[in-house]
Enzyme design. Structure first.
Site, short mmCIF file in Angstrom:
data_model
loop_
_atom_site.label_atom_id
_atom_site.label_comp_id
_atom_site.label_asym_id
_atom_site.label_seq_id
_atom_site.Cartn_x
_atom_site.Cartn_y
_atom_site.Cartn_z
N CYS A 191 0.81 -1.22 0.00
CA CYS A 191 0.00 0.00 0.00
C CYS A 191 0.85 1.27 0.00
CB CYS A 191 -0.97 -0.01 1.18
SG CYS A 191 -0.20 -0.31 2.77
N HIS A 230 -1.69 0.38 6.81
CA HIS A 230 -2.30 0.68 5.51
C HIS A 230 -2.15 2.16 5.22
CE1 HIS A 230 -4.75 0.33 1.99
NE2 HIS A 230 -5.62 1.21 2.45
N ASP A 273 -7.65 5.44 -2.44
CA ASP A 273 -7.36 4.27 -1.62
C ASP A 273 -7.24 3.03 -2.51
OD1 ASP A 273 -7.32 2.18 0.27
OD2 ASP A 273 -8.69 3.22 1.61
#
Length: 238
Positions: free
Chosen positions: A14, A119, A134
């Site tokens: 991520c 994350h 995202d």
């Protein structure tokens, strides 16, 4: 929103997705970030070695795993900060004293990077339109200027750390298309080196909504609640 670059979640990468979505291109790879992490680890080791290399603290430090990367591929905020320095960009905690202006007028910022439970993801402005990039989303999602404050407040309430991106972002294809939607196809940039600065655009909410509607090729399939559930499912696998 085909012109918006959006990397989807791949393993625990991520941090890479977050940075590339911010910069709007595949600029960083896991190897790049791992190299930054190694440089940080080496610098920390050198600082510790300035003292007694036979001390219990130094020997304990050598036994500890890296604080900048782990086996899953998660990278620390120090790694993200080091990567962004390549682009003359800086991360500033939203709750810091130095970020008071961003707290009062978040819509006038260029981007935010958010973090919780290993994350990372980016919220970025394209002209007047804010977009959630995202990597857990199926597609980028527009955040209206009116909703931006509420969105950031909800993230903070959920425990997220939020960082303001300071500096001028590189102009992307999506930026150009949104500016053309605002000003017509003759909208001018000062050459390929021009970057997105604070005063480049006004913040007209109706125009932003019109642009986002015109560029939205298909309706979003993820509500705020479903995205929160996706994040919870992702965190439960960590």
């Amino acid at each position: 929103m085909d012109s918006i670059f959006h990397e989807k979640q791949d393993g625990s990468l991520c941090a890479q997705h977050c940075l590339n979505s911010l910069l709007q291109g595949p600029y960083f790879t896991p190897i790049d970030l791992a190299n930054f992490a190694k440089e940080l680890d080496d610098a920390e080791r050198e600082r510790m070695a300035e003292g007694d290399t036979h001390s219990a603290d130094y020997l304990r430090f050598l036994q500890q795993p890296s604080s900048n990367v782990d086996d899953s591929g998660f990278f620390s905020v120090q790694v993200l900060s080091k990567a962004l320095k390549v682009w003359n960009l800086e991360l500033l905690p939203l709750q810091s004293k130095e970020a008071q202006k961003a707290q009062e007028c978040p819509q006038e910022q260029k981007a935010f990077i958010c973090h919780l439970h290993e994350h990372w993801f980016t919220i970025r402005r394209f002209a007047t339109t804010w977009v959630n990039l995202d990597s857990l989303l199926d597609n980028p999602e527009v955040i209206t200027v009116t909703h931006l404050n509420l969105f950031l407040a909800q993230l903070q309430n959920d425990g997220y750390s939020i960082f303001v991106v300071i500096g001028d972002l590189p102009i992307s294809d999506a930026d150009r298309k949104m500016v053309e939607a605002l000003h017509g196809p003759k909208a001018n940039f000062d050459g390929p080196g021009h970057r997105l600065g604070h005063n480049d655009f006004n913040y007209d909410t109706e125009l932003a909504l019109a642009i986002s509607a015109s560029l939205k090729d298909e309706p979003s399939t993820s509500s705020s609640e479903s995205l929160r559930q996706k994040r919870l499912d992702y965190f439960s696998k960590k």
